[in-house]
Design an enzyme around this catalytic site. Structure first.
Site, PDB file in Angstrom:
ATOM      1  N   HIS A 162      -0.224 -15.680   6.217  1.00 37.96           N
ATOM      2  CA  HIS A 162      -0.714 -15.607   4.834  1.00 37.96           C
ATOM      3  C   HIS A 162      -0.022 -16.627   3.932  1.00 37.96           C
ATOM      4  O   HIS A 162      -0.079 -16.515   2.705  1.00 37.96           O
ATOM      5  CB  HIS A 162      -0.542 -14.177   4.285  1.00 37.96           C
ATOM      6  CG  HIS A 162      -1.497 -13.191   4.915  1.00 37.96           C
ATOM      7  ND1 HIS A 162      -1.378 -11.826   4.770  1.00 37.96           N
ATOM      8  CD2 HIS A 162      -2.602 -13.391   5.676  1.00 37.96           C
ATOM      9  CE1 HIS A 162      -2.365 -11.225   5.428  1.00 37.96           C
ATOM     10  NE2 HIS A 162      -3.116 -12.140   5.996  1.00 37.96           N
ATOM     11  N   ASN A 181       7.197   1.415  12.475  1.00 37.90           N
ATOM     12  CA  ASN A 181       6.724   1.563  11.098  1.00 37.90           C
ATOM     13  C   ASN A 181       7.250   2.897  10.553  1.00 37.90           C
ATOM     14  O   ASN A 181       7.450   3.826  11.316  1.00 37.90           O
ATOM     15  CB  ASN A 181       5.181   1.553  11.069  1.00 37.90           C
ATOM     16  CG  ASN A 181       4.633   1.047   9.754  1.00 37.90           C
ATOM     17  OD1 ASN A 181       4.991  -0.052   9.327  1.00 37.90           O
ATOM     18  ND2 ASN A 181       3.787   1.816   9.096  1.00 37.90           N
ATOM     19  N   CYS A 214      -6.513 -31.232  -5.053  1.00 37.30           N
ATOM     20  CA  CYS A 214      -6.251 -32.372  -4.156  1.00 37.30           C
ATOM     21  C   CYS A 214      -5.233 -32.044  -3.066  1.00 37.30           C
ATOM     22  O   CYS A 214      -4.933 -32.897  -2.225  1.00 37.30           O
ATOM     23  CB  CYS A 214      -5.794 -33.598  -4.945  1.00 37.30           C
ATOM     24  SG  CYS A 214      -4.122 -33.463  -5.605  1.00 37.30           S
ATOM     25  N   VAL A 243       4.903 -13.577   2.924  1.00 36.22           N
ATOM     26  CA  VAL A 243       4.939 -14.906   2.293  1.00 36.22           C
ATOM     27  C   VAL A 243       6.342 -15.235   1.775  1.00 36.22           C
ATOM     28  O   VAL A 243       6.550 -16.256   1.130  1.00 36.22           O
ATOM     29  CB  VAL A 243       3.891 -14.997   1.145  1.00 36.22           C
ATOM     30  CG1 VAL A 243       2.485 -14.855   1.693  1.00 36.22           C
ATOM     31  CG2 VAL A 243       4.151 -13.953   0.056  1.00 36.22           C
ATOM     32  N   CYS A 260      -1.588 -28.397  -5.139  1.00 32.14           N
ATOM     33  CA  CYS A 260      -2.688 -28.478  -6.100  1.00 32.14           C
ATOM     34  C   CYS A 260      -3.925 -27.832  -5.472  1.00 32.14           C
ATOM     35  O   CYS A 260      -4.236 -28.078  -4.316  1.00 32.14           O
ATOM     36  CB  CYS A 260      -2.972 -29.944  -6.425  1.00 32.14           C
ATOM     37  SG  CYS A 260      -4.467 -30.180  -7.410  1.00 32.14           S
ATOM     38  N   CYS A 284      -3.207 -35.637  -9.266  1.00 32.71           N
ATOM     39  CA  CYS A 284      -4.574 -35.835  -9.777  1.00 32.71           C
ATOM     40  C   CYS A 284      -4.675 -35.557 -11.277  1.00 32.71           C
ATOM     41  O   CYS A 284      -5.751 -35.710 -11.866  1.00 32.71           O
ATOM     42  CB  CYS A 284      -5.590 -35.019  -8.971  1.00 32.71           C
ATOM     43  SG  CYS A 284      -5.477 -33.246  -9.209  1.00 32.71           S
ATOM     44  N   ARG A 310       0.792  -1.233   0.000  1.00 32.85           N
ATOM     45  CA  ARG A 310       0.000   0.000   0.000  1.00 32.85           C
ATOM     46  C   ARG A 310       0.822   1.280   0.000  1.00 32.85           C
ATOM     47  O   ARG A 310       0.250   2.364  -0.008  1.00 32.85           O
ATOM     48  CB  ARG A 310      -0.987  -0.017   1.183  1.00 32.85           C
ATOM     49  CG  ARG A 310      -2.032  -1.091   0.994  1.00 32.85           C
ATOM     50  CD  ARG A 310      -2.941  -1.319   2.174  1.00 32.85           C
ATOM     51  NE  ARG A 310      -3.818  -2.442   1.881  1.00 32.85           N
ATOM     52  CZ  ARG A 310      -3.476  -3.721   2.023  1.00 32.85           C
ATOM     53  NH1 ARG A 310      -2.281  -4.042   2.485  1.00 32.85           N
ATOM     54  NH2 ARG A 310      -4.312  -4.690   1.706  1.00 32.85           N
ATOM     55  N   GLN A 332       2.725 -11.664   8.228  1.00 26.57           N
ATOM     56  CA  GLN A 332       1.818 -11.659   7.072  1.00 26.57           C
ATOM     57  C   GLN A 332       2.623 -11.890   5.794  1.00 26.57           C
ATOM     58  O   GLN A 332       2.054 -12.009   4.721  1.00 26.57           O
ATOM     59  CB  GLN A 332       1.106 -10.305   6.976  1.00 26.57           C
ATOM     60  CG  GLN A 332       0.214  -9.998   8.150  1.00 26.57           C
ATOM     61  CD  GLN A 332      -0.186  -8.532   8.195  1.00 26.57           C
ATOM     62  OE1 GLN A 332      -1.201  -8.131   7.631  1.00 26.57           O
ATOM     63  NE2 GLN A 332       0.612  -7.721   8.854  1.00 26.57           N
TER      64      GLN A 332
HETATM   65  P1  OAD Z   1       1.115  -2.788   3.591  1.00 26.25           P
HETATM   66  O1  OAD Z   1       1.771  -2.461   2.290  1.00 26.25           O
HETATM   67  O2  OAD Z   1      -0.340  -2.565   3.710  1.00 26.25           O
HETATM   68  O3  OAD Z   1       1.805  -1.944   4.756  1.00 26.25           O
HETATM   69  C1  OAD Z   1       3.194  -1.916   4.905  1.00 26.25           C
HETATM   70  C2  OAD Z   1       3.530  -0.826   5.906  1.00 26.25           C
HETATM   71  O4  OAD Z   1       4.933  -0.869   6.128  1.00 26.25           O
HETATM   72  C3  OAD Z   1       3.204   0.593   5.403  1.00 26.25           C
HETATM   73  O5  OAD Z   1       2.647   1.343   6.462  1.00 26.25           O
HETATM   74  C4  OAD Z   1       4.573   1.125   4.987  1.00 26.25           C
HETATM   75  O6  OAD Z   1       4.663   2.536   5.119  1.00 26.25           O
HETATM   76  C5  OAD Z   1       5.466   0.433   5.994  1.00 26.25           C
HETATM   77  N1  OAD Z   1       6.874   0.268   5.546  1.00 26.25           N
HETATM   78  C6  OAD Z   1       7.353   0.093   4.305  1.00 26.25           C
HETATM   79  N2  OAD Z   1       8.687  -0.060   4.311  1.00 26.25           N
HETATM   80  C7  OAD Z   1       9.066   0.038   5.610  1.00 26.25           C
HETATM   81  C8  OAD Z   1      10.315  -0.044   6.280  1.00 26.25           C
HETATM   82  N3  OAD Z   1      11.460  -0.237   5.629  1.00 26.25           N
HETATM   83  N4  OAD Z   1      10.316   0.065   7.619  1.00 26.25           N
HETATM   84  C9  OAD Z   1       9.181   0.284   8.315  1.00 26.25           C
HETATM   85  N5  OAD Z   1       7.975   0.368   7.738  1.00 26.25           N
HETATM   86  C10 OAD Z   1       7.905   0.239   6.404  1.00 26.25           C
HETATM   87  O7  OAD Z   1       1.527  -4.283   3.943  1.00 26.25           O
HETATM   88  P2  OAD Z   1       0.854  -5.259   5.025  1.00 26.25           P
HETATM   89  O8  OAD Z   1       0.286  -4.486   6.148  1.00 26.25           O
HETATM   90  O9  OAD Z   1       1.838  -6.301   5.322  1.00 26.25           O
HETATM   91  O10 OAD Z   1      -2.193  -9.997   1.994  1.00 26.25           O
HETATM   92  O11 OAD Z   1      -0.311  -5.862   4.169  1.00 26.25           O
HETATM   93  C11 OAD Z   1      -1.105  -6.880   4.709  1.00 26.25           C
HETATM   94  C12 OAD Z   1      -1.593  -7.791   3.634  1.00 26.25           C
HETATM   95  O12 OAD Z   1      -2.191  -7.039   2.585  1.00 26.25           O
HETATM   96  C13 OAD Z   1      -0.506  -8.575   2.921  1.00 26.25           C
HETATM   97  O13 OAD Z   1      -0.071  -9.711   3.649  1.00 26.25           O
HETATM   98  C14 OAD Z   1      -1.201  -8.975   1.653  1.00 26.25           C
HETATM   99  C15 OAD Z   1      -1.873  -7.665   1.300  1.00 26.25           C
HETATM  100  O14 OAD Z   1      -3.036  -7.749   0.566  1.00 26.25           O
HETATM  101  C16 OAD Z   1      -2.522 -10.934   1.112  1.00 26.25           C
HETATM  102  O15 OAD Z   1      -2.048 -10.988  -0.007  1.00 26.25           O
HETATM  103  C17 OAD Z   1      -3.513 -11.913   1.635  1.00 26.25           C
END
Ligand code: OAD
Length: 248
Positions: A128, A218, A139, A112, A136, A157, A45, A110
């Site tokens: 995640h 963060n 199966c 992968v 698969c 399969c 994001r 979270q």
């Molecule tokens: P996001 O991209 O939503 O958030 C990452 C956060 O880390 C943001 O607030 C960035 O500003 C911050 N950030 C980036 N680089 C950084 C750094 N070097 N040090 C500190 N902070 C930093 O990612 P997630 O919250 O992990 O799910 O997203 C959650 C889930 O949304 C993912 O696991 C994925 C996605 O859809 C699935 O695919 C199911």
């Protein structure tokens, strides 16, 4: 929220966290994509994140897997290939080292990428899934990464579509990983949340289950419903390197 540290004041925040960790008997870590960006894996994001360029429901959902496999395959093959040569950074190693020293009980992630394990962390709950393992879709037999990249059918399969072991939009989280993370967080007296926007459910509910102190590391503030005891606004790698010095 009790204190937030950024810029020049960040050292004080890190020293406070070091103190929290020395006092705690049960520290758990929760990480997101921001933990991996300094290993050159994009987050979701931020300005350069995946979901700024594309809509997750069009590439990373159950519907895409079932109805547009070529697109699903292209997106995940690209992400898998991007991981070639990617290594954990110093921050991942610091977390592994703190686990070895008994200062961290487990990491719920979270991500992968598998980078926490690659760095040597043992107690890791991949909420995640893991993009480098394949199964698969029908199966559940496991398959080789190369079979997925070559777009082969399942050899068990015969017919069905291979996919990475990741949670897609529209799917439940792996029960074991979720159960262990929830248990550890409920039993913790310190939860350190690193590099996540806390926008995605149900993981964004985990900090609210922590009965003890909750700390955020963060590079930007988040609008989470969680009342953090401490916020350190800085880069994960830098903060963790400094934390490791404060703990010696
Ligand atoms: P996001 O991209 O939503 O958030 C990452 C956060 O880390 C943001 O607030 C960035 O500003 C911050 N950030 C980036 N680089 C950084 C750094 N070097 N040090 C500190 N902070 C930093 O990612 P997630 O919250 O992990 O799910 O997203 C959650 C889930 O949304 C993912 O696991 C994925 C996605 O859809 C699935 O695919 C199911």
């Amino acid at each position: 929220m009790k204190a937030s540290y950024s810029g020049q004041g960040i050292k004080e925040g890190i020293e406070t966290l070091a103190l929290f960790m020395k006092e705690a008997t049960n520290t758990v870590v929760l990480t997101g994509a921001g933990m991996d960006t300094e290993s050159n894996i994009p987050d979701f994001r931020s300005k350069s994140g995946w979901w700024r360029k594309m809509d997750p429901s069009t590439v990373a959902s159950v519907t895409t897997l079932q109805q547009n496999y070529p697109l699903f395959h292209e997106f995940y093959s690209m992400r898998i290939k991007m991981l070639a040569g990617v290594k954990p950074h110093k921050g991942h190693h610091v977390l592994a080292d703190l686990e070895r020293k008994g200062l961290i009980k487990s990491i719920a992630t979270q991500n992968v990428s598998g980078l926490h394990r690659q760095a040597g962390s043992k107690s890791v709950y991949e909420l995640h899934g893991n993009i480098k393992t394949i199964r698969c879709n029908q199966c559940n037999s496991s398959a080789e990464l190369q079979d997925f990249l070559d777009r082969r059918n399942c050899s068990a399969c015969g017919q069905n579509l291979l996919r990475p072991n990741v949670v897609l939009f529209g799917e439940f989280l792996p029960k074991d990983a979720w159960g262990s993370a929830e248990r550890d967080i409920r039993q913790s007296d310190l939860l350190v949340v690193i590099g996540t926007s806390l926008k995605v459910s149900p993981v964004n509910e985990l900090p609210m289950l922590a009965p003890g102190k909750v700390v955020l590391i963060n590079n930007e503030d988040t609008s989470s419903a969680c009342k953090f005891d401490l916020k350190i606004i800085g880069k994960a790698k830098e903060v963790l390197e400094e934390l490791s010095l404060s703990l010696t």
